[in-house]
Design a protein around this motif. Structure first.
Motif, PDB file in Angstrom:
ATOM      1  N   UNK A   1       0.800  -1.222   0.000  1.00 57.45           N
ATOM      2  CA  UNK A   1       0.000   0.000   0.000  1.00 57.45           C
ATOM      3  C   UNK A   1       0.837   1.277   0.000  1.00 57.45           C
ATOM      4  N   UNK A   2       2.114   1.177  -0.340  1.00 54.84           N
ATOM      5  CA  UNK A   2       2.991   2.352  -0.237  1.00 54.84           C
ATOM      6  C   UNK A   2       2.488   3.531  -1.065  1.00 54.84           C
ATOM      7  N   UNK A   3       1.810   3.250  -2.185  1.00 57.59           N
ATOM      8  CA  UNK A   3       1.309   4.328  -3.039  1.00 57.59           C
ATOM      9  C   UNK A   3      -0.210   4.470  -2.947  1.00 57.59           C
ATOM     10  N   UNK A   4      -0.806   3.948  -1.897  1.00 55.52           N
ATOM     11  CA  UNK A   4      -2.264   3.912  -1.793  1.00 55.52           C
ATOM     12  C   UNK A   4      -2.851   5.295  -1.528  1.00 55.52           C
TER      13      UNK A   4
ATOM     14  N   UNK B   1      -5.594  -7.160 -10.083  1.00 54.57           N
ATOM     15  CA  UNK B   1      -4.992  -6.515 -11.235  1.00 54.57           C
ATOM     16  C   UNK B   1      -4.903  -5.019 -11.042  1.00 54.57           C
ATOM     17  N   UNK B   2      -4.720  -4.319 -12.139  1.00 52.24           N
ATOM     18  CA  UNK B   2      -4.581  -2.860 -12.126  1.00 52.24           C
ATOM     19  C   UNK B   2      -5.877  -2.242 -12.642  1.00 52.24           C
ATOM     20  N   UNK B   3      -6.358  -1.205 -11.968  1.00 54.09           N
ATOM     21  CA  UNK B   3      -7.557  -0.488 -12.401  1.00 54.09           C
ATOM     22  C   UNK B   3      -7.188   0.403 -13.591  1.00 54.09           C
ATOM     23  N   UNK B   4      -7.347  -0.157 -14.782  1.00 53.48           N
ATOM     24  CA  UNK B   4      -6.991   0.595 -15.986  1.00 53.48           C
ATOM     25  C   UNK B   4      -7.951   1.752 -16.231  1.00 53.48           C
TER      26      UNK B   4
ATOM     27  N   UNK C   1      -4.447   2.384  -9.776  1.00 54.37           N
ATOM     28  CA  UNK C   1      -4.035   1.646  -8.587  1.00 54.37           C
ATOM     29  C   UNK C   1      -4.110   0.142  -8.846  1.00 54.37           C
ATOM     30  N   UNK C   2      -3.255  -0.597  -8.158  1.00 54.32           N
ATOM     31  CA  UNK C   2      -3.300  -2.057  -8.196  1.00 54.32           C
ATOM     32  C   UNK C   2      -4.210  -2.558  -7.084  1.00 54.32           C
ATOM     33  N   UNK C   3      -4.978  -3.600  -7.367  1.00 51.12           N
ATOM     34  CA  UNK C   3      -5.798  -4.271  -6.365  1.00 51.12           C
ATOM     35  C   UNK C   3      -4.995  -5.482  -5.893  1.00 51.12           C
ATOM     36  N   UNK C   4      -4.471  -5.464  -4.646  1.00 57.67           N
ATOM     37  CA  UNK C   4      -3.595  -6.555  -4.194  1.00 57.67           C
ATOM     38  C   UNK C   4      -4.387  -7.763  -3.720  1.00 57.67           C
ATOM     39  N   UNK C   5      -3.674  -8.887  -3.554  1.00 57.30           N
ATOM     40  CA  UNK C   5      -4.345 -10.119  -3.147  1.00 57.30           C
ATOM     41  C   UNK C   5      -4.547 -10.218  -1.635  1.00 57.30           C
ATOM     42  N   UNK C   6      -3.935  -9.325  -0.873  1.00 61.70           N
ATOM     43  CA  UNK C   6      -3.815  -9.544   0.561  1.00 61.70           C
ATOM     44  C   UNK C   6      -5.011  -9.066   1.377  1.00 61.70           C
ATOM     45  N   UNK C   7      -5.900  -8.228   0.793  1.00 67.43           N
ATOM     46  CA  UNK C   7      -6.919  -7.572   1.599  1.00 67.43           C
ATOM     47  C   UNK C   7      -8.298  -7.711   0.971  1.00 67.43           C
ATOM     48  N   UNK C   8      -9.286  -7.192   1.676  1.00 60.10           N
ATOM     49  CA  UNK C   8     -10.659  -7.251   1.192  1.00 60.10           C
ATOM     50  C   UNK C   8     -10.766  -6.580  -0.180  1.00 60.10           C
ATOM     51  N   UNK C   9     -11.561  -7.141  -1.108  1.00 59.29           N
ATOM     52  CA  UNK C   9     -11.585  -6.612  -2.479  1.00 59.29           C
ATOM     53  C   UNK C   9     -12.568  -5.475  -2.736  1.00 59.29           C
ATOM     54  N   UNK C  10     -13.046  -4.785  -1.700  1.00 61.78           N
ATOM     55  CA  UNK C  10     -13.989  -3.703  -1.956  1.00 61.78           C
ATOM     56  C   UNK C  10     -13.274  -2.501  -2.581  1.00 61.78           C
TER      57      UNK C  10
END
Length: 660
Positions: free
Chosen positions: A38-41, A354-357, A378-387
């Motif tokens: 989340x460094x660039x979140x 993936x990445x929100x294109x 932004x990238x949607x990572x695998x580690x957290x809730x997908x909302x």
């Protein structure tokens, strides 16, 4: 009074952004925390300052109490807001904050312990005479005990994580044969999400409504409720649509449920925001659990009361009394919230990574509020809730709120990952939802209308993809900008200029012939195509006299066309490349998304039947069973327990049985 000027938000995503905005409006300095993922979140950029917690896995970052306390000390924080999820209902975290001299924006540890365990909470409510759903909430967690209790209660059975929430660690066993697997999967998810694998059992009701009461208490003995929310429309036991007030709720029943919820809060010495959840079927209601935190769906309560619940939380944490008495809490209008998730409904709502294109959210429309923690790119990572976001529509009545919601959903768009946006649109448009015929089985019951089969991309989407390919292929050589060989118009020395293109649309191959400046030939005939204009990824053109506006994002050979709010994924095909069947035979099992391998249940040489479980993997705290698509013999395993695998990675090779 305990005042503070600096607040650390021990969370991420949209709730961290939500808290930061209110805190800054109150004049507080805000501190964000982040993992490596989340460094660039967005929440990091929004806060006044931010500090790293650790690696991407939540156990090493957002769930690390020592790391959070150290971050607070390093940044001079005086208070910590836990948001929801993660450590928001962890009594040890609340106690650690107090021990470190930090204000915990939430209830005292004793209240969290009283209600944090679903089993203990039910025992407390049973003692207080609150009606409960038949179930087992005991300390004996042996499989034999749970099996015996399940038979006593009667099937179907709902298996729940005792320390759970958000639908994690919840499985339904329709009969005794399915119970052992439900126990195993629920324990695994509970351990991964909460670090606690204790379970409870409940009778699974077939057509219940999920109604919850928002309560608030201060340190001066005042307790109020801010009315109810209906959260019945769910998938995988996780809420998808929430609204306030609950349709069909009478004043008498609201008062009765509100009183029961306030009595529960008083019984445990509660302070702060909390939610008492009930399950209702017919004229009866029964206590399910109490969430000792702010809820995801709190914006609908804010809409009908005109109150900022995060501000209430912060003021109560400072020792102030509640802003309003029960009699003065407004109830005006109606609000509906939907949760936009990065998930694929066609894959049983599996998370999509993936990445929100492309991301368009309708924050410009009247009556619409957006709570989000992501931006385009932004990238949607695998580690957290997908909302991804919450879309909240409000109005003077339910019909107006629903119209505004439908318009807002039509204006939203997502590309780069799969989302549940089509499902949300279908729910909002469904006649049963319009007449408020709600229960927790709504999505399953109306699945044929809400989750229809995929339809071919329309002509306008195909034409948009073709124009994007032509544009990208036509970049001129800067050293000779006037050369005809660099023109993006399919110029030919002799004859009509055209460009043939092959696109993959779902399972179908589509052949197009584009005549730049004149038209396009589809399989079922030609059409005039004129005046293409580009502004970044935004495209406008005319197709047979109809004005078309689309957005075309590209990732390699994948073209994502957003047209009229719908996203169409098309893949550019190289005719010389081998077919997908040649590249991936029926015996190759590929990862459906990025994730971590939890269990291997087969070994090379094993004979397996079609549907046999080969391995279990985890993505976004959801466990998935990967099964054999064909009968055969396991030839090779390409992964090990603990491996992080990418989407499409080869996991297992099964040698098919020879033809009979």
């Amino acid at each position: 009074m305990t005042t503070f000027a600096t607040l650390l938000i021990a969370n991420r995503g949209e709730i961290a952004c939500r808290i930061i905005r209110t805190a800054r409006a109150m004049g507080l300095r805000t501190i964000a925390v982040f993992s490596d993922a989340d460094a660039q979140a967005m929440h990091v950029a929004l806060a006044d300052t931010a500090i790293r917690l650790g690696p991407a896995p939540a156990r090493e970052s957002y769930l690390s109490i020592p790391a959070l306390i150290a971050a607070a000390r390093a940044t001079g924080a005086e208070a910590i807001h836990p948001g929801y999820g993660f450590l928001s209902e962890n009594a040890d975290f609340a106690a650690a904050c107090a021990q470190a001299g930090l204000v915990f924006v939430g209830p005292p540890p004793a209240a969290i312990r009283a209600m944090g365990s679903k089993a203990a909470a039910k025992a407390l409510m049973d003692k207080a005479g609150v009606p409960l759903v038949p179930g087992y909430h005991g300390a004996d967690q042996a499989d034999a005990t749970l099996r015996a209790e399940a038979h006593r209660i009667g099937f179907p059975i709902l298996v729940k994580a005792s320390a759970g929430g958000g639908g994690k660690g919840m499985k339904v066993a329709t009969d005794a044969a399915a119970l052992d697997e439900a126990l195993t999967l629920a324990r695994g998810e509970a351990r991964a999400a909460f670090g606690d694998d204790r379970l409870l059992l409940e009778r699974y009701l077939t057509k219940p409504r999920h109604i919850e009461i928002q309560v608030f208490a201060d340190s001066h003995g005042n307790v109020v409720h801010l009315h109810e929310r209906d959260c019945s429309i769910q998938r995988r036991h996780q809420k998808v649509v929430e609204e306030a007030p609950a349709p069909g709720m009478t004043a008498e029943r609201r008062a009765a449920m509100g009183k029961a919820a306030c009595d529960a809060a008083r019984a445990i010495g509660y302070v702060g925001a909390g939610t008492v959840e009930f399950i209702s079927e017919g004229d009866s209601f029964a206590f399910m659990e109490m969430n000792t935190r702010l809820q995801v769906e709190h914006p609908v309560t804010e809409a009908i009361t005109g109150q900022d619940l995060v501000e209430w939380q912060l003021r109560v944490a400072m020792g102030e009394p509640l802003p309003l008495s029960q009699a003065k809490i407004p109830l005006a209008g109606h609000a509906i919230e939907v949760r936009l998730y990065a998930e694929d409904p066609a894959r049983d709502f599996a998370p999509s990574i993936g990445v929100l294109r492309h991301l368009a959210l309708p924050d410009h429309l009247p009556g619409i509020r957006i709570d989000s923690g992501v931006r385009q790119g932004d990238a949607v990572p695998i580690h957290y809730d997908p909302m991804l976001a919450k879309i909240i529509a409000s109005g003077p009545d339910r019909a107006t709120a629903l119209r505004r919601l439908s318009r807002g959903l039509d204006a939203a768009a997502v590309a780069g990952i799969r989302s549940n946006l089509p499902l949300l649109r279908a729910i909002a448009a469904h006649p049963a939802f319009a007449r408020a015929d709600l229960d927790t089985g709504f999505i399953a019951r109306h699945a044929a209308q809400l989750l229809p089969e995929a339809v071919p991309a329309p002509r306008a989407a195909l034409a948009s993809a073709a124009l994007r390919l032509l544009r990208d292929a036509g970049a001129r050589d800067a050293s000779d900008p006037h050369s005809p060989w660099g023109a993006a118009n399919a110029w030919r020395l002799n004859g009509d200029g055209y460009q043939d293109l092959l696109l993959f649309d779902g399972d179908s191959t589509v052949t197009l012939r584009l005549h730049p400046g004149r038209g396009i030939d589809f399989a079922d005939g030609g059409a005039a195509l004129d005046h293409p204009r580009w502004d970044g990824d935004a495209l406008s053109f005319s197709l047979d006299g109809r004005a078309i506006r689309a957005t075309v994002a590209r990732d390699g050979d994948l073209l994502m066309v957003v047209l009229d709010g719908a996203t169409h994924e098309l893949r550019f095909l190289d005719p010389r490349a081998p077919s997908g069947e040649e590249q991936a035979g029926g015996g190759r099992i590929l990862a459906p998304m990025p994730g971590r391998i939890l269990q291997l249940l087969a070994a090379p040489g094993d004979r397996v039947l079609r549907g046999a479980v080969l391995l279990v993997m985890e993505a976004m705290k959801v466990q998935m069973r990967i099964t054999a698509p064909i009968p055969g013999t396991v030839q090779a395993l390409r992964c090990q327990v603990g491996d992080l695998v990418e989407d499409g990675a080869e996991l297992v090779v099964v040698e098919p049985d020879p033809p009979a």
